[in-house]
Write an enzyme that holds these catalytic residues in place. Structure first.
Site, short mmCIF file in Angstrom:
data_model
loop_
_atom_site.label_atom_id
_atom_site.label_comp_id
_atom_site.label_asym_id
_atom_site.label_seq_id
_atom_site.Cartn_x
_atom_site.Cartn_y
_atom_site.Cartn_z
N GLU A 35 -5.41 4.08 5.93
CA GLU A 35 -5.07 3.84 4.52
C GLU A 35 -5.48 5.00 3.60
O GLU A 35 -4.70 5.41 2.75
CB GLU A 35 -5.70 2.52 4.06
N ARG B 218 0.84 -1.22 0.00
CA ARG B 218 0.00 0.00 0.00
C ARG B 218 0.87 1.27 0.00
O ARG B 218 0.56 2.25 0.67
CB ARG B 218 -0.94 0.03 1.22
N SER C 23 -10.76 -0.70 2.76
CA SER C 23 -10.05 -0.85 4.03
C SER C 23 -9.68 0.53 4.56
O SER C 23 -9.05 1.30 3.85
CB SER C 23 -8.76 -1.64 3.83
#
Ligand code: EPU
Length: 339
Positions: free
Chosen positions: A335, A166, A239
């Site tokens: 995130e 990520r 997420s």
């Protein structure tokens, strides 16, 4: 084309959380030229520039005192094809899942595990999107980005993007690069990635022993639809927290306390924990505070039940972070990009 600037635009339709804040200036960029015009307009107005794609990884906590430039470029093409390996190039504004479906229709393997991820092509490398055992870096060829500091176009190879879980160079240098188009290394014969248990299980349940890329895509879409809320129905940004990387000693200590701890040892000795498991274990799944809540099927997803402000969502995220820190000694990292 010439850039059309609009004033005081509601960003509600342009972020999947459905948060209603306003942008001082807003424009759609349909091509490289309009991106350059957007950069120039922001400079002229003495405003920061915020480039967005599908707004699916964005938490807007206040009105945006900036020029918001939405990437709206379109186009997908095959750049090279030797009969087996195929290089596909897509413009940044293409919808990610539409690209995935187009490649599958051409008989190309590679993107099937990344089916149904919200967002656009240009946003995908920013956070190295990933799901079901595949990350963007695994199917990446190169990309073209515009350097906002110099106005020059630059090509980036796989290594230069410094992709990690990520994460990428582009995420680490926010405001420097505008990704214009991305090239993918696909194949007519690529092996499938079936290491994710629930995917294998579902294929077996359907009696499919020799799956095609389209079978894998279909099964993954079904799994995602069961677990993850559709942003068109319930505002969310996928997420909300990354799965945290912790020292092995902490993972071992937690395993002593919780025999069902979900933990994935990494090559570098750290252990990745499932943030969804931690949040679930702490009792937050299905929790709701007014319009902001934790999804009932997946504790890693925060949802806007309607009318939540970015501050309310952020407040809930902070409560969860504090609780997880106190309970497990684990620091959760958000995130989505926060504005
Ligand atoms: N779990 C729970 N409770 C929950 C959620 C998860 O106990 O409420 C457990 C599951 O049972 C499983 C483990 O946690 O054992 C991991 O859950 P899951 O396989 O659903 O994946 P995840 O770690 O929650 C990650 C990605 C997703 C991606 C899936 C599938 C991150 C931050 N998230 O989620 O990506 O779709 O794996 O590969 O890495 C996204 O980035 O927006 C996203 C949805």
């Amino acid at each position: 084309m010439t850039l059309v600037l609009q004033k005081h635009v509601s960003l509600k339709p342009f972020n999947t959380f459905g948060v209603d804040v306003r942008a001082r200036l807003f424009a759609d960029a349909h091509d490289d030229q309009e991106v350059k015009e957007g950069i120039a307009a922001a400079m002229q107005e003495d405003l920061p520039l915020l480039v967005i794609g599908g707004g699916s990884n964005l938490l807007l906590s206040r009105d945006v005192d900036a020029l918001v430039l939405r990437m709206a470029s379109r186009g997908v093409r095959i750049l090279a094809d030797d009969g087996i390996r195929v290089c596909v190039e897509a413009e940044a504004g293409e919808v990610w899942d539409a690209l995935v479906r187009w490649t599958l229709e051409q008989g190309l393997a590679g993107l099937e595990n990344l089916s149904l991820i919200p967002g656009t092509v240009g946003a995908a490398p920013m956070q190295n999107i990933g799901a079901y055992g595949v990350e963007l870096k695994d199917v990446f060829d190169s990309l073209v980005a515009l350097d906002r500091q110099t106005g020059a176009l630059r090509e980036f190879s796989l290594a230069e993007c410094a992709f990690a879980y990520r994460d990428s160079l582009f995420k680490r240098e926010p405001g420097r690069w505008v990704i214009l188009r991305v090239r993918f290394a696909l194949s007519r014969q690529a092996p499938l990635h079936l290491d994710y248990g629930p995917v294998r299980q579902r294929l077996a349940d359907e009696g499919i022993s020799d799956p095609t890329p389209a079978d894998v895509a279909r099964v993954i879409c079904a799994i995602r639809r069961e677990k993850l809320p559709d942003p068109a129905q319930l505002g969310n940004a996928g997420s909300f927290f990354k799965n945290p990387l912790v020292p092995a000693s902490l993972a071992e200590r937690l395993r002593g306390e919780y025999s069902d701890l979900v933990a994935y040892p990494q090559a570098d000795g750290l252990v990745k924990l499932a943030a969804g498991w931690l949040i679930d274990k702490a009792g937050w799944k299905g929790f709701r505070d007014g319009p902001a809540g934790v999804h009932a099927q997946q504790a890693l997803v925060l949802v806007n039940y309607g009318g939540a402000s970015g501050q309310q969502l952020l407040g809930l995220a902070e409560r969860i972070r504090d609780d997880i820190r106190q309970r497990f000694g684990v620091e959760l990292e958000m995130e989505p990009n926060l504005y």
